[in-house]
Design a protein around this motif. Structure first.
Motif, PDB file in Angstrom:
ATOM      1  N   LYS A 265      34.353  43.059  41.150  1.00 39.41           N
ATOM      2  CA  LYS A 265      33.516  44.267  41.070  1.00 39.41           C
ATOM      3  C   LYS A 265      32.814  44.375  39.721  1.00 39.41           C
ATOM      4  O   LYS A 265      31.588  44.517  39.645  1.00 39.41           O
ATOM      5  CB  LYS A 265      34.388  45.517  41.294  1.00 39.41           C
ATOM      6  CG  LYS A 265      35.145  45.559  42.595  1.00 39.41           C
ATOM      7  CD  LYS A 265      35.924  46.846  42.749  1.00 39.41           C
ATOM      8  CE  LYS A 265      36.964  47.042  41.670  1.00 39.41           C
ATOM      9  NZ  LYS A 265      38.038  46.030  41.692  1.00 39.41           N
ATOM     10  N   THR A 266      33.595  44.314  38.650  1.00 31.82           N
ATOM     11  CA  THR A 266      33.040  44.545  37.315  1.00 31.82           C
ATOM     12  C   THR A 266      32.113  43.416  36.881  1.00 31.82           C
ATOM     13  O   THR A 266      30.998  43.656  36.393  1.00 31.82           O
ATOM     14  CB  THR A 266      34.178  44.719  36.290  1.00 31.82           C
ATOM     15  OG1 THR A 266      35.045  45.776  36.716  1.00 31.82           O
ATOM     16  CG2 THR A 266      33.622  45.055  34.922  1.00 31.82           C
ATOM     17  N   LEU A 267      32.549  42.190  37.045  1.00 26.32           N
ATOM     18  CA  LEU A 267      31.751  41.043  36.605  1.00 26.32           C
ATOM     19  C   LEU A 267      30.423  40.986  37.341  1.00 26.32           C
ATOM     20  O   LEU A 267      29.366  40.801  36.721  1.00 26.32           O
ATOM     21  CB  LEU A 267      32.541  39.749  36.818  1.00 26.32           C
ATOM     22  CG  LEU A 267      31.847  38.466  36.350  1.00 26.32           C
ATOM     23  CD1 LEU A 267      31.619  38.505  34.843  1.00 26.32           C
ATOM     24  CD2 LEU A 267      32.668  37.238  36.734  1.00 26.32           C
ATOM     25  N   LEU A 268      30.454  41.143  38.650  1.00 26.38           N
ATOM     26  CA  LEU A 268      29.218  41.068  39.442  1.00 26.38           C
ATOM     27  C   LEU A 268      28.267  42.209  39.093  1.00 26.38           C
ATOM     28  O   LEU A 268      27.047  42.008  38.989  1.00 26.38           O
ATOM     29  CB  LEU A 268      29.570  41.109  40.933  1.00 26.38           C
ATOM     30  CG  LEU A 268      28.464  40.728  41.924  1.00 26.38           C
ATOM     31  CD1 LEU A 268      28.033  39.286  41.693  1.00 26.38           C
ATOM     32  CD2 LEU A 268      28.945  40.918  43.350  1.00 26.38           C
ATOM     33  N   THR A 269      28.807  43.403  38.882  1.00 32.41           N
ATOM     34  CA  THR A 269      27.959  44.552  38.551  1.00 32.41           C
ATOM     35  C   THR A 269      27.337  44.398  37.169  1.00 32.41           C
ATOM     36  O   THR A 269      26.154  44.703  36.963  1.00 32.41           O
ATOM     37  CB  THR A 269      28.778  45.848  38.618  1.00 32.41           C
ATOM     38  OG1 THR A 269      29.377  45.965  39.909  1.00 32.41           O
ATOM     39  CG2 THR A 269      27.900  47.058  38.357  1.00 32.41           C
ATOM     40  N   LEU A 270      28.115  43.933  36.202  1.00 30.35           N
ATOM     41  CA  LEU A 270      27.569  43.692  34.862  1.00 30.35           C
ATOM     42  C   LEU A 270      26.467  42.637  34.907  1.00 30.35           C
ATOM     43  O   LEU A 270      25.424  42.772  34.244  1.00 30.35           O
ATOM     44  CB  LEU A 270      28.677  43.247  33.913  1.00 30.35           C
ATOM     45  CG  LEU A 270      29.599  44.340  33.365  1.00 30.35           C
ATOM     46  CD1 LEU A 270      30.774  43.717  32.632  1.00 30.35           C
ATOM     47  CD2 LEU A 270      28.830  45.272  32.427  1.00 30.35           C
ATOM     48  N   ALA A 271      26.681  41.576  35.686  1.00 28.96           N
ATOM     49  CA  ALA A 271      25.669  40.522  35.786  1.00 28.96           C
ATOM     50  C   ALA A 271      24.375  41.068  36.372  1.00 28.96           C
ATOM     51  O   ALA A 271      23.277  40.764  35.880  1.00 28.96           O
ATOM     52  CB  ALA A 271      26.210  39.375  36.648  1.00 28.96           C
ATOM     53  N   CYS A 272      24.479  41.886  37.420  1.00 28.94           N
ATOM     54  CA  CYS A 272      23.282  42.482  38.023  1.00 28.94           C
ATOM     55  C   CYS A 272      22.606  43.451  37.051  1.00 28.94           C
ATOM     56  O   CYS A 272      21.379  43.508  36.965  1.00 28.94           O
ATOM     57  CB  CYS A 272      23.650  43.201  39.316  1.00 28.94           C
ATOM     58  SG  CYS A 272      24.129  42.109  40.665  1.00 28.94           S
ATOM     59  N   GLY A 273      23.407  44.224  36.336  1.00 32.33           N
ATOM     60  CA  GLY A 273      22.843  45.158  35.364  1.00 32.33           C
ATOM     61  C   GLY A 273      22.082  44.442  34.262  1.00 32.33           C
ATOM     62  O   GLY A 273      20.986  44.865  33.863  1.00 32.33           O
ATOM     63  N   LEU A 274      22.634  43.343  33.764  1.00 30.40           N
ATOM     64  CA  LEU A 274      21.955  42.556  32.730  1.00 30.40           C
ATOM     65  C   LEU A 274      20.669  41.934  33.276  1.00 30.40           C
ATOM     66  O   LEU A 274      19.649  41.906  32.586  1.00 30.40           O
ATOM     67  CB  LEU A 274      22.896  41.463  32.221  1.00 30.40           C
ATOM     68  CG  LEU A 274      24.052  41.936  31.332  1.00 30.40           C
ATOM     69  CD1 LEU A 274      25.059  40.808  31.121  1.00 30.40           C
ATOM     70  CD2 LEU A 274      23.529  42.437  29.988  1.00 30.40           C
TER      71      LEU A 274
END
Length: 442
Positions: A265-274
């Protein structure tokens, strides 16, 4: 037949309006509950807010009548503050220490005895979110219940954001031929905007189709997933592909993700946000926040300035950022973040009163938020912003929340039929074989 409900302190600290949820029955608040609420009202967190709200509600009822005699409610029931702790002698033989919980039990037991003597037939029920209070009540022969009115759904009915539907092969062929399938042709009911659907051949054939409900919730449309990766992170399973679709859609400003630890959840969301902030420039800033459990708790006990105080609470976020930026040397990530200036890591303690436009907002560990706190956060979201709430409802640290009454579950259920939101539950762990096994076995 009317019942008498004796409320524990934790019920009112969870929901100050709980006294209105018992229909035509009588509600009794022991005096010791008022003492406990009074001791909490100075707190600046959610518990303190609820304590003050409870005090305001009870004070407003004084204009209707005398609380120690009973004040009628619009529901047909009444609320009364019980001042008469007639006897604690019976409980002393079982529970020697005179604690607040035991005093509440004494009130309930005395009321139960009184009802038996007067032969009125009213049953007395203790309502508490404390399991041990309910166990003690059972030992005393008293009926006890949890307060369930604050739960947003039944245990097995949480919205998952995806479903599997068995259909005829002809319908699957029609979907591929026309790139659409009206929902009215399916026997399945109650489908929501942006919900993902896996169509399978009901006859047991190999035909299948991965699709999603359109924004208007009128038909199934192809699930193309235009982006194969985000900031170098590729989805490893179909649920992560679904999450990637929601996270990268500009027309879905609210996304909720749930799942066990290690589902990405966190890793994928951070990647999309970046990706959306740095590469595409869709947002001016990436704001990452998580509650200091409980939200609003003073972090002044930790040494240093604000950023140093926040570091232990926010370290899981920094761990993921180190992986995304491939920062291996000590202090390298801090230099990268300082140079970029568009990434802000913050505690939710400081979000009240803010207006946050044109930002990609990530709220981690949202299962530790109450309904009021999550409302506070969502009402901060400004024009042009996208917010992602994520967490594991099975891992809750808040003393008065559970899997079905927390703020994350509340948002998932309330917004599931809204065209501006999307949700998916991630179930397959991708952190490591050990992490997945631990999540399943432990």
């Amino acid at each position: 037949m009317k019942k008498i409900y004796v409320l524990d302190t934790n019920v009112l600290l969870q929901d100050p309006r709980a006294i209105y949820q018992f229909k035509e029955n009588d509600v009794v608040i022991p005096a010791v509950v008022l003492e406990e609420i009074d001791s909490k009202k100075r707190y600046m967190d959610e518990i303190g807010r609820n304590a003050r709200e409870t005090a305001r509600i009870l004070d407003s009822l004084r204009a209707v009548g005398k609380l120690h005699e009973g004040v009628p409610l619009d529901s047909g029931g009444s609320v009364r503050v019980e001042l008469n702790h007639k006897s604690y002698q019976y409980l002393k033989d079982m529970f020697i220490e005179v604690t607040n919980d035991n005093r509440i039990l004494a009130v309930a037991h005395n009321l139960h005895t009184q009802q038996l003597e007067e032969k009125t037939g009213k049953s007395v029920i203790i309502v508490s979110k404390d399991g041990l209070v309910r166990v003690k009540a059972d030992a005393l022969g008293l009926h006890a219940e949890d307060f369930l009115n604050d739960r947003v759904t039944e245990f097995d009915n949480m919205y998952r954001g995806k479903r599997h539907i068995a259909v005829s092969k002809d319908l699957i062929d029609t979907f591929y031929a026309e790139n659409a399938l009206p929902l009215e042709q399916l026997e399945e009911k109650g489908m929501y905007p942006h919900e993902f659907v896996v169509l399978r051949d009901s006859a047991g054939g190999s035909s299948s189709a991965l699709c999603k409900v359109n924004t208007a919730a009128t038909q199934l449309v192809p699930f193309t997933n235009e982006h194969e990766h985000a900031w170098g992170i590729k989805p490893r399973n179909v649920e992560q592909k679904m999450a990637l679709e929601l996270l990268l859609r500009n027309d879905i400003p609210l996304v909720t993700l749930t799942g066990k630890a290690g589902t990405g959840k966190t890793l994928l969301t951070l990647a999309c946000g970046l990706m959306l902030t740095e590469d595409y420039g869709n947002y001016n800033k990436l704001l990452v926040a998580r509650p200091v459990v409980p939200m609003g708790k003073d972090i002044g006990y930790l040494p240093g300035e604000k950023d140093e105080k926040l570091r232990p609470w926010m370290q899981p976020i920094f761990d993921n950022l180190e992986y995304l930026f491939n920062a291996k040397k000590p202090g390298e990530l801090d230099q990268i973040l300082a140079g970029m200036g568009s990434i802000e890591v913050e505690a939710l303690t400081y979000i009240r009163g803010r207006s946050i436009p044109d930002q990609f907002i990530i709220i981690d560990e949202a299962q530790n938020l109450t309904k009021h706190e999550v409302k506070t956060i969502l009402t901060r979201v400004g024009e042009g912003s996208k917010i992602v709430l994520m967490g594991d409802p099975k891992q809750i640290d808040h003393p008065y929340l559970d899997e079905l009454n927390n703020g994350l579950a509340y948002v998932v259920e309330v917004f599931k039929d809204q065209s501006i939101s999307g949700h998916v539950k991630l179930e397959k762990g991708e952190r490591s074989g050990l992490a997945q096994l631990a999540a399943d076995l432990l």
